[in-house]
Scaffold this motif. Structure first.
Motif, PDB file in Angstrom:
ATOM      1  N   TYR A  57     -11.242   2.967  -4.775  1.00 32.74           N
ATOM      2  CA  TYR A  57     -10.929   1.838  -4.026  1.00 32.74           C
ATOM      3  C   TYR A  57     -10.219   1.909  -3.077  1.00 32.74           C
ATOM      4  N   LYS A  58     -10.116   3.567  -3.351  1.00 32.75           N
ATOM      5  CA  LYS A  58      -9.397   4.149  -1.242  1.00 32.75           C
ATOM      6  C   LYS A  58     -10.593   3.848  -0.714  1.00 32.75           C
ATOM      7  N   ALA A  61     -11.457   0.244   0.452  1.00 31.58           N
ATOM      8  CA  ALA A  61     -10.201   0.214   1.360  1.00 31.58           C
ATOM      9  C   ALA A  61     -10.163   0.511   2.947  1.00 31.58           C
ATOM     10  N   SER A  85      -8.142  -5.382  -8.794  1.00 30.97           N
ATOM     11  CA  SER A  85      -7.037  -5.163  -9.942  1.00 30.97           C
ATOM     12  C   SER A  85      -6.517  -6.286 -10.940  1.00 30.97           C
ATOM     13  N   PRO A  93      -1.611   3.231  -7.807  1.00 30.09           N
ATOM     14  CA  PRO A  93      -1.330   2.137  -7.213  1.00 30.09           C
ATOM     15  C   PRO A  93      -2.323   1.141  -7.224  1.00 30.09           C
ATOM     16  N   PRO A  95      -6.055  -1.199  -6.998  1.00 29.81           N
ATOM     17  CA  PRO A  95      -6.775  -0.994  -6.004  1.00 29.81           C
ATOM     18  C   PRO A  95      -5.959  -2.337  -4.576  1.00 29.81           C
ATOM     19  N   THR A  98      -3.497  -0.500  -1.957  1.00 32.33           N
ATOM     20  CA  THR A  98      -4.289   0.594  -1.768  1.00 32.33           C
ATOM     21  C   THR A  98      -5.172  -0.875  -0.101  1.00 32.33           C
ATOM     22  N   TYR A  99      -5.558  -1.753  -0.729  1.00 30.82           N
ATOM     23  CA  TYR A  99      -6.199  -2.306   0.625  1.00 30.82           C
ATOM     24  C   TYR A  99      -4.995  -2.335   1.365  1.00 30.82           C
ATOM     25  N   THR A 102      -4.386   0.161   3.693  1.00 37.19           N
ATOM     26  CA  THR A 102      -5.160   0.604   4.355  1.00 37.19           C
ATOM     27  C   THR A 102      -5.390  -0.331   5.757  1.00 37.19           C
ATOM     28  N   ASN A 133       6.932   1.120   1.883  1.00 39.41           N
ATOM     29  CA  ASN A 133       5.804   0.373   3.768  1.00 39.41           C
ATOM     30  C   ASN A 133       6.314  -0.321   4.226  1.00 39.41           C
TER      31      ASN A 133
END
Length: 324
Positions: A57-58, A61, A85, A93, A95, A98-99, A102, A133
């Motif tokens: 997923y990283k 993203a 997700s 965390p 997906p 994560t997106y 990013t 964040n």
């Protein structure tokens, strides 16, 4: 078999071509450049689909957020990560977060996320407790802020009484940024920053009605006393506001505070709203709450005021015995 990316591929390339569905219009013999561009985008989308199938997923993203010209930085992509997700909620965390993270991190190479995506990114971060964040995204101007996002932050506040949480503070920052000054004042008051709230209202020329509205929606003895003693509001109009909004505890708390500090008689004498309010209602409420002494003081003032007003009125009447 989600099928979302395949459909997304058609939509994305269709948007680039501006003609019809991918499977009809991708290969345009009359424009080789567009044909090549479409093929490149299809390959890029297929790579994203592969990363998602592999649950990387990283990388997925980064791949989507860094797409050429930002052609995958869309709500459709965000929804695809939401679908992933929802299929496996054990990934932390998620997906989707994560997106979103990013997407925000790559804003300097692209542009701030549009309003709808900005809202969704904040909502996801809130749901996963990533207030740090959100604060960073707001400070760096990575978001396109809106009233909807500000309201979301305010509603996520769990404070009972005075607000001292980061969510409430961030809501204030957003309200100020979008120039929603009324909600800025209300949010400051929720934090107990009454002097700041009043100063902000005055410096942005919101006027006295805005402060009376604030008292009606966020009543407190401190705010009511400040309006009377510091801002020159008439005690009659303040009591009327509290009475109309059924804020009996604040109503009597204000009167007791003024009485204990020996300010009650002075503010009653200085009142200029006597003709516009029902003092008998104030007296009745004081009696019902067992505050006989305060009720008697208000009644004495009311009788005195009426007598003075009556005498003044009689002096203004022309003497009918004077011959013309």
């Amino acid at each position: 078999g989600r099928g979302g990316i395949a459909e997304f591929g058609r939509e994305a390339v269709d948007n680039v071509n501006g003609i019809g569905p991918l499977y009809v219009e991708v290969y345009d013999d009359e424009d080789p450049a567009k044909e090549k561009e479409a093929e490149q985008k299809i390959a890029y989308i297929e790579q994203l689909d592969e990363f998602l199938r592999e649950e990387d997923y990283k990388t997925a993203a980064i791949h989507a957020a860094s797409s050429p010209g930002g052609f995958l930085r869309t709500m459709t992509t965000l929804e695809e990560f939401r679908t992933v997700s929802n299929e496996d909620d054990t990934v932390v965390p998620s997906p989707l977060f994560t997106y979103c993270a990013t997407l925000m991190a790559t804003v300097p190479q692209h542009e701030p996320a549009p309003e709808d995506q900005s809202y969704e990114c904040v909502a996801v971060a809130l749901s996963e407790g990533r207030m740090d964040n959100i604060a960073q995204w707001i400070a760096n101007k990575y978001l396109t802020l809106s009233r909807r996002t500000a309201d979301l932050l305010l509603c996520s506040c769990q404070c009972r009484g005075r607000c001292d949480c980061e969510s409430g503070t961030l809501a204030i920052a957003v309200y100020r940024d979008i120039a929603d000054y009324t909600m800025t004042v209300h949010s400051l008051a929720r934090q107990g920053a009454l002097y700041r709230a009043i100063h902000f209202a005055k410096s942005h020329e919101l006027g006295d009605p805005a402060l009376m509205d604030l008292l009606g929606k966020l009543p407190s003895v401190d705010l009511a006393a400040l309006l009377i003693l510091e801002e020159g509001f008439h005690i009659g109009e303040v009591l009327e506001c509290l009475l109309v909004n059924h804020n009996d505890s604040v109503f009597i708390g204000l009167l007791k505070l003024l009485d204990d500090n020996n300010d009650l008689r002075e503010v009653l004498v200085a009142d200029g709203s006597h003709e516009r309010v029902q003092w008998s209602d104030f007296i009745e409420l004081c009696l019902s709450l067992g505050e006989d002494g305060i009720a008697e003081e208000i009644q004495a003032f009311s009788i005195s005021h009426e007598a003075i007003a009556s005498a003044a009125a009689s002096l203004d009447q022309p003497d009918e015995n004077i011959e013309e």
